[in-house]
Design a protein around this motif. Structure first.
Motif, PDB file in Angstrom:
ATOM      1  N   VAL A 107       0.848  -1.206   0.000  1.00 51.55           N
ATOM      2  CA  VAL A 107       0.000   0.000   0.000  1.00 51.55           C
ATOM      3  C   VAL A 107       0.878   1.248   0.000  1.00 51.55           C
ATOM      4  CG1 VAL A 107      -2.053  -0.969   1.088  1.00 51.55           C
ATOM      5  CG2 VAL A 107      -0.158  -0.210   2.522  1.00 51.55           C
ATOM      6  N   THR A 108       0.466   2.263  -0.749  1.00 53.38           N
ATOM      7  CA  THR A 108       1.195   3.528  -0.729  1.00 53.38           C
ATOM      8  C   THR A 108       0.544   4.446   0.304  1.00 53.38           C
ATOM      9  OG1 THR A 108      -0.148   4.130  -2.615  1.00 53.38           O
ATOM     10  CG2 THR A 108       2.138   3.572  -3.070  1.00 53.38           C
ATOM     11  N   PRO A 109       1.377   5.104   1.130  1.00 56.85           N
ATOM     12  CA  PRO A 109       0.814   5.955   2.186  1.00 56.85           C
ATOM     13  C   PRO A 109       0.076   7.147   1.586  1.00 56.85           C
ATOM     14  CG  PRO A 109       3.214   6.203   2.044  1.00 56.85           C
ATOM     15  CD  PRO A 109       2.832   5.124   1.089  1.00 56.85           C
ATOM     16  N   THR A 110      -0.922   7.637   2.296  1.00 55.86           N
ATOM     17  CA  THR A 110      -1.692   8.775   1.787  1.00 55.86           C
ATOM     18  C   THR A 110      -1.322  10.072   2.481  1.00 55.86           C
ATOM     19  OG1 THR A 110      -3.418   8.275   3.373  1.00 55.86           O
ATOM     20  CG2 THR A 110      -3.679   7.354   1.168  1.00 55.86           C
TER      21      THR A 110
ATOM     22  N   THR B  36       2.033  12.061   5.018  1.00 60.28           N
ATOM     23  CA  THR B  36       3.293  12.022   5.753  1.00 60.28           C
ATOM     24  C   THR B  36       3.055  12.719   7.077  1.00 60.28           C
ATOM     25  OG1 THR B  36       4.437  12.311   3.664  1.00 60.28           O
ATOM     26  CG2 THR B  36       5.734  12.665   5.654  1.00 60.28           C
TER      27      THR B  36
ATOM     28  N   VAL C 175      -0.402  13.303   0.915  1.00 57.20           N
ATOM     29  CA  VAL C 175       0.387  13.034  -0.291  1.00 57.20           C
ATOM     30  C   VAL C 175      -0.391  13.489  -1.512  1.00 57.20           C
ATOM     31  CG1 VAL C 175       1.204  11.126  -1.753  1.00 57.20           C
ATOM     32  CG2 VAL C 175       1.739  11.142   0.701  1.00 57.20           C
TER      33      VAL C 175
ATOM     34  N   THR D 274       4.275  15.266  -4.203  1.00 58.71           N
ATOM     35  CA  THR D 274       5.096  14.614  -3.176  1.00 58.71           C
ATOM     36  C   THR D 274       6.303  13.910  -3.785  1.00 58.71           C
ATOM     37  OG1 THR D 274       3.073  14.231  -1.917  1.00 58.71           O
ATOM     38  CG2 THR D 274       5.027  12.976  -1.257  1.00 58.71           C
ATOM     39  N   ASN D 275       7.496  14.253  -3.326  1.00 62.03           N
ATOM     40  CA  ASN D 275       8.683  13.499  -3.757  1.00 62.03           C
ATOM     41  C   ASN D 275       9.641  13.200  -2.611  1.00 62.03           C
ATOM     42  OD1 ASN D 275       9.803  16.002  -3.418  1.00 62.03           O
ATOM     43  ND2 ASN D 275      10.639  16.188  -5.475  1.00 62.03           N
TER      44      ASN D 275
ATOM     45  N   ASN E  19      10.949  10.810   0.436  1.00 61.60           N
ATOM     46  CA  ASN E  19      10.892   9.371   0.652  1.00 61.60           C
ATOM     47  C   ASN E  19      11.302   9.091   2.101  1.00 61.60           C
ATOM     48  OD1 ASN E  19      13.866   9.081   0.751  1.00 61.60           O
ATOM     49  ND2 ASN E  19      13.744   9.612  -1.422  1.00 61.60           N
TER      50      ASN E  19
ATOM     51  N   ASN F 216       9.850   2.041 -10.648  1.00 61.20           N
ATOM     52  CA  ASN F 216       9.402   3.404 -10.334  1.00 61.20           C
ATOM     53  C   ASN F 216       9.705   4.424 -11.423  1.00 61.20           C
ATOM     54  OD1 ASN F 216       8.824   2.140  -7.961  1.00 61.20           O
ATOM     55  ND2 ASN F 216      10.532   3.038  -6.829  1.00 61.20           N
TER      56      ASN F 216
END
Ligand code: PHE
Length: 408
Positions: free
Chosen positions: A1-4, A6, A15, A19-20, A22, A402
């Motif tokens: 899952v990608t976080p939504t 930070t 996000v 967003t870049n 990491n 990516n």
């Protein structure tokens, strides 16, 4: 899952397509090297604060300059750029040069981000020390996180012209014709700018003499910043090499006006701590500031920030060289910065250098090919080629996934 989102210092940054950052980069925000008593950066910070306190004695019991060394590195686009007049289309705003949390927030790219808010809060003299973040090339003198010291001094009429009689005769601001020249801004008088410039330059020459010794050779280079005019860089000659150590200038008057200090005139400077510390202690690689290896840390464990330490290489462990070649995705906006970042996010401090060693255009395929050489090296033990290969394979996989490149 990608976080939504930070979460940083208790604040939530959703996000979005901007967003870049990491996880690797975000992890550096916790280190606060300039607050770690025995880190070389902290020693140099203390020397600088010391100097400023001595140079600007106050008549009260508290120092003239306030020091802020723990401001949140997550700032708004407004703070980092707009508040100090960086134009909307200025290249320094590019996504490829900064770590954005999202379209509204980023990790500050310089400590100048805090100038406007601190002036607005009523301060006339302050220092900001902090970690700053920039996407950049990878070599022994560049790291995506580094540290700056910012100084701002605002002066009223009587601070600029100390002599009562002279202050009665002269002014800070023009009343008649207002033109900007290479020497000054529209609203400033020549007299005020001359006094401020001389105070600024004298302070800075004394500062580098305080750091490098009385005999240090220096030179001023005229330059441009959106937030100061006129502007200079100060270079010091170190073993025959001219090294740029800081940027400075007379603050743009509209920054002061917007922050409620339009009746004053200001100077500001910003310097990089790593640059200074690398020269002062002969530290050969910028990653060493982040080292937790006892052989490195131990050398700086002294209470006196003026201790004349010369860094002794813990021993040179062998490097591993791995090349990676790939076809760039068709009609897309691949940037080398994206690749450097990806390598960093996977290899972390084991990455010593990444360089583009070859690029060519294949006519039939109608595609570009890039070849990069990555040097992996552990600073405190031997990194085996097998270990390097594991990291390198992960880099290849991540690049394919990516960045949508085709590994050759
Ligand atoms: N913010 C500038 C930089 O990061 C340095 C600077 C600070 C220049 C203050 C002028 C005045 O390069």
């Amino acid at each position: 899952v990608t976080p939504t989102a930070t979460i940083l210092n208790g604040k939530t940054y959703p996000v979005d397509e901007y967003t870049n950052v990491n996880p690797k980069i975000l992890s550096y925000t916790c280190r606060k090297l300039h607050l770690q008593k025995y880190n070389p950066l902290c020693h140099v910070k203390r020397r600088i604060i010391d100097f400023i306190y001595k140079e600007f004695p106050s008549r009260t019991r508290s120092p003239l300059f306030s020091v802020f060394d723990d401001l949140d590195p997550a700032v708004s686009v407004e703070q980092n750029f707009d508040s100090i007049l960086i134009p909307k289309d200025h290249p320094s705003r590019k996504k490829s040069d900064n770590y954005y949390l999202n379209n509204n927030h980023l990790l500050r790219a310089h400590t100048s981000s805090h100038q406007a808010e601190l002036i607005r809060s009523g301060l006339n003299n302050f220092l900001v020390v902090g970690d700053v973040y920039r996407r950049d090339e990878i070599d022994k003198t560049h790291f995506p996180a580094f540290h700056q010291v910012e100084a701002v001094r605002l002066c009223g009429l009587h601070d600029v012209f100390r002599d009562e009689n002279i202050a009665r005769e002269l002014k800070l601001f023009e009343t008649g014709k207002c033109v900007r020249t290479p020497e000054k801004q529209e609203t400033h008088t020549v007299d005020a700018v001359m006094m401020m410039t001389s105070a600024l330059k004298t302070t800075l020459i004394k500062l580098v003499q305080h750091l490098f010794g009385k005999d240090v050779e220096t030179r001023w280079v005229e330059t441009f910043f959106p937030f100061t005019h006129p502007s200079w860089e100060l270079e010091v000659n170190y073993n025959g090499e001219w090294l740029e150590v800081l940027g400075c200038g007379i603050m743009e008057q509209s920054i002061l006006q917007n922050a409620g200090a339009g009746d004053k005139i200001g100077w500001a400077f910003g310097l990089g701590l790593e640059r200074l510390a690398m020269k002062l202690y002969q530290i050969p690689d910028i990653r060493l500031f982040w080292s937790v290896d006892s052989g490195v840390v131990h050398q700086f464990k002294v209470d006196d920030p003026y201790a004349p330490i010369i860094y002794k290489p813990v021993s040179q462990y062998p490097p591993c060289k791995n090349d990676i070649s790939f076809w760039l995705p068709e009609n897309s906006t691949f940037s080398s910065a994206d690749f450097y970042d990806l390598v960093r996010s996977i290899g972390g401090e084991l990455v010593e250098q990444v360089s583009l060693v070859d690029e060519f255009y294949h006519k039939k395929k109608q595609r570009w090919s890039h070849c990069y050489r990555i040097i992996y090296r552990d600073m405190s033990k031997t990194l085996t080629q097998e270990e390097a290969n594991v990291i390198h394979a992960a880099v290849e996989q991540a690049a394919a996934k990516n960045l949508r490149v085709d590994i050759r």
